[in-house]
Design a protein around this motif. Structure first.
Motif, PDB file in Angstrom:
ATOM      1  N   THR A  33       0.855  -1.175   0.000  1.00 13.85           N
ATOM      2  CA  THR A  33       0.000   0.000   0.000  1.00 13.85           C
ATOM      3  C   THR A  33       0.891   1.226   0.000  1.00 13.85           C
ATOM      4  O   THR A  33       2.117   1.119   0.103  1.00 13.85           O
ATOM      5  CB  THR A  33      -0.989   0.000   1.188  1.00 13.85           C
ATOM      6  OG1 THR A  33      -1.992   0.977   0.955  1.00 13.85           O
ATOM      7  CG2 THR A  33      -0.294   0.259   2.505  1.00 13.85           C
ATOM      8  N   ALA A  35       2.501   4.708   1.352  1.00 13.90           N
ATOM      9  CA  ALA A  35       2.849   5.477   2.542  1.00 13.90           C
ATOM     10  C   ALA A  35       3.876   6.520   2.132  1.00 13.90           C
ATOM     11  O   ALA A  35       4.711   6.274   1.263  1.00 13.90           O
ATOM     12  CB  ALA A  35       3.403   4.579   3.644  1.00 13.90           C
ATOM     13  N   ALA A  45       5.316  -0.022   2.383  1.00 14.58           N
ATOM     14  CA  ALA A  45       4.343  -0.471   3.385  1.00 14.58           C
ATOM     15  C   ALA A  45       3.715  -1.764   2.876  1.00 14.58           C
ATOM     16  O   ALA A  45       3.170  -1.809   1.778  1.00 14.58           O
ATOM     17  CB  ALA A  45       3.278   0.584   3.626  1.00 14.58           C
ATOM     18  N   ILE A  57      -0.867  -3.176   8.590  1.00 13.03           N
ATOM     19  CA  ILE A  57      -0.113  -2.335   7.671  1.00 13.03           C
ATOM     20  C   ILE A  57       1.249  -2.113   8.329  1.00 13.03           C
ATOM     21  O   ILE A  57       1.347  -1.431   9.349  1.00 13.03           O
ATOM     22  CB  ILE A  57      -0.842  -1.005   7.406  1.00 13.03           C
ATOM     23  CG1 ILE A  57      -2.215  -1.286   6.800  1.00 13.03           C
ATOM     24  CG2 ILE A  57      -0.002  -0.116   6.488  1.00 13.03           C
ATOM     25  CD1 ILE A  57      -3.127  -0.088   6.733  1.00 13.03           C
ATOM     26  N   ILE A  59       4.794  -0.534   8.052  1.00 11.69           N
ATOM     27  CA  ILE A  59       5.517   0.510   7.347  1.00 11.69           C
ATOM     28  C   ILE A  59       7.006   0.296   7.564  1.00 11.69           C
ATOM     29  O   ILE A  59       7.461   0.172   8.693  1.00 11.69           O
ATOM     30  CB  ILE A  59       5.064   1.899   7.828  1.00 11.69           C
ATOM     31  CG1 ILE A  59       3.556   2.024   7.615  1.00 11.69           C
ATOM     32  CG2 ILE A  59       5.815   2.997   7.096  1.00 11.69           C
ATOM     33  CD1 ILE A  59       2.939   3.189   8.313  1.00 11.69           C
ATOM     34  N   LYS A 123      -7.365   6.714   4.819  1.00 16.86           N
ATOM     35  CA  LYS A 123      -6.167   7.546   4.949  1.00 16.86           C
ATOM     36  C   LYS A 123      -5.968   7.871   6.420  1.00 16.86           C
ATOM     37  O   LYS A 123      -6.924   8.153   7.129  1.00 16.86           O
ATOM     38  CB  LYS A 123      -6.308   8.831   4.144  1.00 16.86           C
ATOM     39  CG  LYS A 123      -6.443   8.587   2.656  1.00 16.86           C
ATOM     40  CD  LYS A 123      -6.580   9.888   1.900  1.00 16.86           C
ATOM     41  CE  LYS A 123      -6.721   9.610   0.404  1.00 16.86           C
ATOM     42  NZ  LYS A 123      -6.770  10.865  -0.363  1.00 16.86           N
ATOM     43  N   THR A 126       0.447   8.448  10.661  1.00  8.95           N
ATOM     44  CA  THR A 126       1.031   7.602  11.699  1.00  8.95           C
ATOM     45  C   THR A 126       1.564   8.459  12.838  1.00  8.95           C
ATOM     46  O   THR A 126       1.634   9.688  12.736  1.00  8.95           O
ATOM     47  CB  THR A 126       2.180   6.746  11.132  1.00  8.95           C
ATOM     48  OG1 THR A 126       3.291   7.596  10.843  1.00  8.95           O
ATOM     49  CG2 THR A 126       1.750   5.988   9.888  1.00  8.95           C
ATOM     50  N   ARG A 130       3.946  10.007   9.146  1.00 11.57           N
ATOM     51  CA  ARG A 130       3.826   9.480   7.784  1.00 11.57           C
ATOM     52  C   ARG A 130       2.346   9.425   7.400  1.00 11.57           C
ATOM     53  O   ARG A 130       1.504   9.164   8.239  1.00 11.57           O
ATOM     54  CB  ARG A 130       4.441   8.097   7.704  1.00 11.57           C
ATOM     55  CG  ARG A 130       5.920   8.082   8.006  1.00 11.57           C
ATOM     56  CD  ARG A 130       6.386   6.672   8.234  1.00 11.57           C
ATOM     57  NE  ARG A 130       7.823   6.588   8.272  1.00 11.57           N
ATOM     58  CZ  ARG A 130       8.468   5.635   8.922  1.00 11.57           C
ATOM     59  NH1 ARG A 130       7.815   4.695   9.574  1.00 11.57           N
ATOM     60  NH2 ARG A 130       9.776   5.603   8.918  1.00 11.57           N
ATOM     61  N   VAL A 132      -0.493   7.439   5.330  1.00 10.42           N
ATOM     62  CA  VAL A 132      -0.783   6.143   4.720  1.00 10.42           C
ATOM     63  C   VAL A 132      -2.086   6.249   3.940  1.00 10.42           C
ATOM     64  O   VAL A 132      -3.064   6.818   4.426  1.00 10.42           O
ATOM     65  CB  VAL A 132      -0.909   5.040   5.797  1.00 10.42           C
ATOM     66  CG1 VAL A 132      -1.348   3.721   5.177  1.00 10.42           C
ATOM     67  CG2 VAL A 132       0.406   4.873   6.543  1.00 10.42           C
ATOM     68  N   PHE A 134      -4.616   3.588   2.088  1.00 12.58           N
ATOM     69  CA  PHE A 134      -4.911   2.157   1.976  1.00 12.58           C
ATOM     70  C   PHE A 134      -6.149   1.989   1.108  1.00 12.58           C
ATOM     71  O   PHE A 134      -7.237   2.436   1.468  1.00 12.58           O
ATOM     72  CB  PHE A 134      -5.131   1.596   3.384  1.00 12.58           C
ATOM     73  CG  PHE A 134      -5.389   0.116   3.450  1.00 12.58           C
ATOM     74  CD1 PHE A 134      -4.548  -0.797   2.849  1.00 12.58           C
ATOM     75  CD2 PHE A 134      -6.473  -0.364   4.163  1.00 12.58           C
ATOM     76  CE1 PHE A 134      -4.787  -2.164   2.939  1.00 12.58           C
ATOM     77  CE2 PHE A 134      -6.721  -1.718   4.265  1.00 12.58           C
ATOM     78  CZ  PHE A 134      -5.878  -2.619   3.650  1.00 12.58           C
TER      79      PHE A 134
END
Length: 157
Positions: A33, A35, A45, A57, A59, A123, A126, A130, A132, A134
């Motif tokens: 996915t 990231a 990721a 997930i 990373i 979305k 993190t 970051r 992400v 998905f």
């Protein structure tokens, strides 16, 4: 010959028994996915799926992170950093179910993860900043997951 056959049967039975105990701990690799680091550069990721249907997930990078998305209640959980061991094609969890702190628990998470569901994409940001993205549809997840009780998320499908 009989001794060899007996040892082979015992080894096979032991392997099946071991796999039976380990199976709930195993998460299968489902793909990649998107990231991005804070500066916008892409970072790897990997997505894993549990037997129960949750998604891990993982990373990659200098500071690895892991998050669990539960399609059943539309929440993101944050496991302990040492909860998973990664082997080719699988992630092994030390506990079943995996203990997590949910993203909507502001007291423990201490930050707004910016969780949103937009155009079939999950979305979130993190804990290390970051972003992400998905793709729910690509992984066969219903586009509009239900909301956890007492928590709202930005949904615009």
């Amino acid at each position: 010959m009989k001794l060899f056959l007996g040892v082979a049967v015992i080894c096979l039975a032991g392997s099946i028994l071991l796999l039976g105990f380990a199976a709930p701990h195993m998460w299968s690799n489902e793909g990649k996915t998107s990231a991005a680091e804070k500066d916008g550069s892409e970072i790897g990721a990997t997505v894993y799926r549990s037997k129960g249907g949750d998604f891990l997930i993982a990373i990659e990078g200098a500071s690895p992170e892991a998050y669990i998305f539960s399609p059943a209640n539309g929440s993101i959980g944050i496991p302990n950093g040492n909860q998973f061991a990664f082997i080719p094609f699988f992630a092994y969890s030390k506990d079943v179910p995996v203990p997590v702190v949910f993203s909507y628990n502001k007291v423990k998470v201490e930050t707004d993860m910016g969780v949103s569901f937009e155009n079939g994409m999950l979305k979130f940001t993190t804990l290390q900043g970051r972003r992400v993205t998905f793709d729910l549809i690509a992984f066969g997840i219903p586009v509009k997951p239900p909301q956890p009780h007492g928590h709202t998320q930005n949904i615009s499908l």
